[in-house]
Design an enzyme around this catalytic site. Structure first.
Site, PDB file in Angstrom:
ATOM      1  N   LYS A 197     -20.865 -13.744   4.386  1.00 23.40           N
ATOM      2  CA  LYS A 197     -20.040 -13.546   3.175  1.00 23.40           C
ATOM      3  C   LYS A 197     -18.581 -13.913   3.446  1.00 23.40           C
ATOM      4  CE  LYS A 197     -17.722  -9.761   4.510  1.00 23.40           C
ATOM      5  NZ  LYS A 197     -16.268  -9.527   4.475  1.00 23.40           N
ATOM      6  N   ALA A 207     -10.829  -1.395   4.648  1.00 23.03           N
ATOM      7  CA  ALA A 207     -10.388  -0.295   5.506  1.00 23.03           C
ATOM      8  C   ALA A 207      -9.580   0.741   4.711  1.00 23.03           C
ATOM      9  CB  ALA A 207      -9.557  -0.865   6.656  1.00 23.03           C
ATOM     10  N   ALA A 228      -8.881   0.008  17.611  1.00 18.17           N
ATOM     11  CA  ALA A 228      -8.020   0.698  16.638  1.00 18.17           C
ATOM     12  C   ALA A 228      -7.326  -0.299  15.725  1.00 18.17           C
ATOM     13  CB  ALA A 228      -7.005   1.568  17.368  1.00 18.17           C
ATOM     14  N   GLY A 229      -8.091  -1.273  15.228  1.00 16.49           N
ATOM     15  CA  GLY A 229      -7.590  -2.133  14.167  1.00 16.49           C
ATOM     16  C   GLY A 229      -7.676  -1.369  12.854  1.00 16.49           C
ATOM     17  N   ALA A 230      -7.519  -2.079  11.748  1.00 13.59           N
ATOM     18  CA  ALA A 230      -7.556  -1.427  10.445  1.00 13.59           C
ATOM     19  C   ALA A 230      -8.891  -0.716  10.227  1.00 13.59           C
ATOM     20  CB  ALA A 230      -7.326  -2.467   9.346  1.00 13.59           C
ATOM     21  N   THR A 236     -15.775  -9.461  -1.349  1.00 17.21           N
ATOM     22  CA  THR A 236     -14.887 -10.311  -0.553  1.00 17.21           C
ATOM     23  C   THR A 236     -14.503 -11.592  -1.291  1.00 17.21           C
ATOM     24  OG1 THR A 236     -16.191  -9.448   1.280  1.00 17.21           O
ATOM     25  CG2 THR A 236     -14.564 -11.052   1.837  1.00 17.21           C
ATOM     26  N   ARG A 287      -6.974  -0.447  23.189  1.00 18.30           N
ATOM     27  CA  ARG A 287      -6.800  -0.967  24.559  1.00 18.30           C
ATOM     28  C   ARG A 287      -5.360  -0.899  25.045  1.00 18.30           C
ATOM     29  NH1 ARG A 287      -7.109  -7.560  23.613  1.00 18.30           N
ATOM     30  NH2 ARG A 287      -6.013  -7.459  21.645  1.00 18.30           N
ATOM     31  N   GLY A 326     -21.262  -3.759   5.033  1.00 16.60           N
ATOM     32  CA  GLY A 326     -21.327  -3.633   3.576  1.00 16.60           C
ATOM     33  C   GLY A 326     -19.931  -3.685   2.984  1.00 16.60           C
ATOM     34  N   LYS A 353     -17.998  -8.160  11.890  1.00 19.95           N
ATOM     35  CA  LYS A 353     -18.730  -9.055  10.981  1.00 19.95           C
ATOM     36  C   LYS A 353     -18.492 -10.489  11.423  1.00 19.95           C
ATOM     37  CE  LYS A 353     -18.415  -5.973   6.987  1.00 19.95           C
ATOM     38  NZ  LYS A 353     -17.775  -5.712   5.679  1.00 19.95           N
TER      39      LYS A 353
HETATM   40  N1  LIG Z   1     -10.377  -4.416   7.769  1.00 21.76           N
HETATM   41  C1  LIG Z   1     -11.435  -4.206   7.002  1.00 21.76           C
HETATM   42  O1  LIG Z   1     -11.296  -3.886   5.812  1.00 21.76           O
HETATM   43  C2  LIG Z   1     -12.828  -4.345   7.569  1.00 21.76           C
HETATM   44  C3  LIG Z   1     -13.894  -3.823   6.845  1.00 21.76           C
HETATM   45  C4  LIG Z   1     -15.188  -3.953   7.343  1.00 21.76           C
HETATM   46  C5  LIG Z   1     -15.409  -4.590   8.559  1.00 21.76           C
HETATM   47  N2  LIG Z   1     -14.340  -5.079   9.241  1.00 21.76           N
HETATM   48  C6  LIG Z   1     -14.634  -5.766  10.503  1.00 21.76           C
HETATM   49  O2  LIG Z   1     -14.103  -5.022  11.598  1.00 21.76           O
HETATM   50  C7  LIG Z   1     -13.743  -5.899  12.648  1.00 21.76           C
HETATM   51  C8  LIG Z   1     -12.329  -5.573  13.070  1.00 21.76           C
HETATM   52  O3  LIG Z   1     -11.504  -5.853  11.969  1.00 21.76           O
HETATM   53  P1  LIG Z   1     -10.131  -5.104  11.703  1.00 21.76           P
HETATM   54  O4  LIG Z   1      -9.799  -5.270  10.264  1.00 21.76           O
HETATM   55  O5  LIG Z   1     -10.147  -3.727  12.235  1.00 21.76           O
HETATM   56  O6  LIG Z   1      -9.139  -6.021  12.564  1.00 21.76           O
HETATM   57  P2  LIG Z   1      -7.582  -5.854  12.802  1.00 21.76           P
HETATM   58  O7  LIG Z   1      -7.012  -7.222  12.790  1.00 21.76           O
HETATM   59  O8  LIG Z   1      -6.978  -4.852  11.909  1.00 21.76           O
HETATM   60  O9  LIG Z   1      -7.487  -5.274  14.281  1.00 21.76           O
HETATM   61  C9  LIG Z   1      -8.167  -5.823  15.355  1.00 21.76           C
HETATM   62  C10 LIG Z   1      -7.986  -4.840  16.497  1.00 21.76           C
HETATM   63  O10 LIG Z   1      -8.843  -5.213  17.569  1.00 21.76           O
HETATM   64  C11 LIG Z   1      -8.109  -5.081  18.765  1.00 21.76           C
HETATM   65  N3  LIG Z   1      -8.727  -5.963  19.751  1.00 21.76           N
HETATM   66  C12 LIG Z   1      -8.750  -7.305  19.766  1.00 21.76           C
HETATM   67  N4  LIG Z   1      -9.397  -7.742  20.863  1.00 21.76           N
HETATM   68  C13 LIG Z   1      -9.788  -6.647  21.535  1.00 21.76           C
HETATM   69  C14 LIG Z   1     -10.485  -6.440  22.754  1.00 21.76           C
HETATM   70  N5  LIG Z   1     -10.922  -7.461  23.499  1.00 21.76           N
HETATM   71  N6  LIG Z   1     -10.707  -5.173  23.158  1.00 21.76           N
HETATM   72  C15 LIG Z   1     -10.260  -4.156  22.418  1.00 21.76           C
HETATM   73  N7  LIG Z   1      -9.593  -4.274  21.261  1.00 21.76           N
HETATM   74  C16 LIG Z   1      -9.373  -5.513  20.834  1.00 21.76           C
HETATM   75  C17 LIG Z   1      -6.694  -5.472  18.394  1.00 21.76           C
HETATM   76  O11 LIG Z   1      -5.772  -4.939  19.328  1.00 21.76           O
HETATM   77  C18 LIG Z   1      -6.560  -4.816  17.037  1.00 21.76           C
HETATM   78  O12 LIG Z   1      -6.162  -3.481  17.132  1.00 21.76           O
HETATM   79  C19 LIG Z   1     -13.897  -7.330  12.104  1.00 21.76           C
HETATM   80  O13 LIG Z   1     -15.093  -7.883  12.569  1.00 21.76           O
HETATM   81  C20 LIG Z   1     -13.968  -7.132  10.600  1.00 21.76           C
HETATM   82  O14 LIG Z   1     -14.727  -8.111   9.941  1.00 21.76           O
HETATM   83  C21 LIG Z   1     -13.068  -4.971   8.791  1.00 21.76           C
HETATM   84  O1  LIG Z   2     -10.485  -8.581   4.859  1.00 23.12           O
HETATM   85  P1  LIG Z   2     -11.825  -9.193   5.125  1.00 23.12           P
HETATM   86  O2  LIG Z   2     -11.983 -10.517   4.451  1.00 23.12           O
HETATM   87  O3  LIG Z   2     -12.112  -9.252   6.601  1.00 23.12           O
HETATM   88  O4  LIG Z   2     -12.932  -8.258   4.472  1.00 23.12           O
HETATM   89  C1  LIG Z   2     -13.000  -6.928   4.832  1.00 23.12           C
HETATM   90  C2  LIG Z   2     -14.401  -6.383   4.655  1.00 23.12           C
HETATM   91  O5  LIG Z   2     -15.318  -7.104   5.434  1.00 23.12           O
HETATM   92  C3  LIG Z   2     -14.864  -6.306   3.231  1.00 23.12           C
HETATM   93  O6  LIG Z   2     -16.120  -5.686   3.173  1.00 23.12           O
END
Ligand SMILES: NC(=O)c1ccc[n+]([C@@H]2O[C@H](COP(=O)([O-])OP(=O)(O)OC[C@H]3O[C@@H](n4cnc5c(N)ncnc54)[C@H](O)[C@@H]3O)[C@@H](O)[C@H]2O)c1
Ligand SMILES: O=P(O)(O)OC[C@H](O)CO
Length: 318
Positions: free
Chosen positions: A184, A133, A7-9, A241, A30, A129, A101
């Site tokens: 990227k 978020a 439940a991250g972004a 990005t 978690r 892609g 990613k």
């Molecule tokens: N934020 C974006 O815009 C975006 C877009 C596309 C892809 N992503 C990808 O999604 C993935 C997550 O990014 P995000 O932005 O959600 O991160 P974030 O920093 O917003 O949140 C990460 C979340 O993961 C949880 N976490 C960490 N370790 C964990 C574990 N072992 N078990 C369960 N939960 C755990 C944390 O508690 C937190 O809630 C990354 O690989 C990122 O590249 C993010």
């Molecule tokens: O905030 P970033 O750099 O992890 O990028 C978020 C996404 O991967 C963009 O597609």
């Protein structure tokens, strides 16, 4: 039914988008305290403030509840994925869609490969892609790649996950799709460094273009198809990005270029630069920008020396 793990972004944004029209979706986090807060406020204030959780979105800290779904979207940070799947029972026999990613530092694998190794009886796919978020959560138009080695199964996932505003293009090139999303981030660090250090927009355009050449060179030795890198998961995400301050990787690069401390949090390009520098050296291919980003992050070089080194490289054909 679909569940989202993490439940991250991004996990929250996907869960919101998929449940907006009343479809039942389960979001697993978690930390039970975070879950209680999200249930109470109907908002993920820590990671995606200002976005309301739809009524049909169920938030839980019980992984068994998330495992009720046949399709699970896994959106934890890349370096946490292997540990998460070390308890494979809830994931066995499911369709697992990797949304992380990056490249795993311990194994050099991408997210779908980690899934395949840790949960061999699951069907692995990749969702990747250009997508911030907040854009997905706000219902803005977004186009992503859904990659799955099994085309009929991939078509089913594509239709299950697509919404009127979230358009998915199908690919069977899992290796290429997961690499585009990982690499990227490294190039976004390089692009941010260029601007942060005051090297100018022309330098940033060069970094993006030569960075893309590095991405394709690396993807080639990992068995990816070139056209995948030209698509949303490669070029599309690279453009987004490397040009937006909404990107954490780009912002981290800006800080590095300005000589400021690199912000913490999920900056996937940091570990990926390190993993890929090692893998490229082992494979005998040149990835000068990636190596520079890694060396700068590790304090092994200074910015003036790094720039001088890049410009002094032998003149070659494009
Ligand atoms: N934020 C974006 O815009 C975006 C877009 C596309 C892809 N992503 C990808 O999604 C993935 C997550 O990014 P995000 O932005 O959600 O991160 P974030 O920093 O917003 O949140 C990460 C979340 O993961 C949880 N976490 C960490 N370790 C964990 C574990 N072992 N078990 C369960 N939960 C755990 C944390 O508690 C937190 O809630 C990354 O690989 C990122 O590249 C993010
Ligand atoms: O905030 P970033 O750099 O992890 O990028 C978020 C996404 O991967 C963009 O597609």
């Amino acid at each position: 039914m679909i569940s989202v793990i993490g439940a991250g972004a991004f996990g929250t944004a996907l869960a919101v988008a998929l449940s907006r029209d009343g479809d039942p979706v389960t979001l697993w986090a978690r930390d039970p305290d975070d879950v209680a807060l999200m249930q109470d406020k109907r908002e993920n204030g820590k990671r995606l403030a200002g976005v309301s959780l739809p009524a049909s979105l169920h938030v839980t800290a019980q992984i068994e509840e998330a495992a009720q779904a046949q399709t699970m979207l896994i959106a934890v940070p890349m370096q946490a994925l292997g540990d998460l799947l070390d308890t494979p029972a809830p994931f066995m026999g499911r369709t697992l869609v990797a949304c992380s990613k990056g490249v795993d530092l311990r194994t050099g694998l991408g997210p779908a490969d980690v899934i395949a190794r840790k949960v061999p009886d699951a069907l692995a796919a990749v969702l990747t892609g250009p997508s911030f978020a907040i854009d997905i959560a706000s219902g803005l138009p977004t186009a992503l790649t859904l990659a799955c080695g099994d085309e009929p199964a991939g078509t089913e996932i594509q239709h299950d996950i697509a919404t009127p505003n979230l358009r998915l293009y199908l690919s069977t090139d899992v290796a290429g799709a997961q690499l585009g999303g990982a690499l990227k981030n490294v190039m976004a660090l390089a692009a941010g460094i260029a601007i942060g250090a005051g090297l100018g927009e022309s330098a940033r355009a060069s970094a993006i273009t030569r960075g893309f050449a590095e991405m394709k060179r690396f993807a080639d030795i990992r068995g990816a198809r070139p056209e995948t890198l030209n698509g949303l998961s490669g070029l599309g995400d690279l453009i987004l990005t490397c040009t937006s301050e909404k990107s954490r990787n780009y912002r981290a690069g800006l800080a590095l270029g300005r000589g400021e401390p690199v912000p913490g949090g999920t900056v996937e390009g940091v570990a990926t630069a390190h993993a890929v520098t090692r893998l490229a050296a082992e494979a005998g291919i040149e990835m000068p920008l990636t190596a520079m980003v890694d060396a700068l992050l590790n304090g092994e070089t200074t910015l003036p020396r790094a720039v001088e080194g890049l410009l002094a490289r032998p003149l070659i054909k494009e």
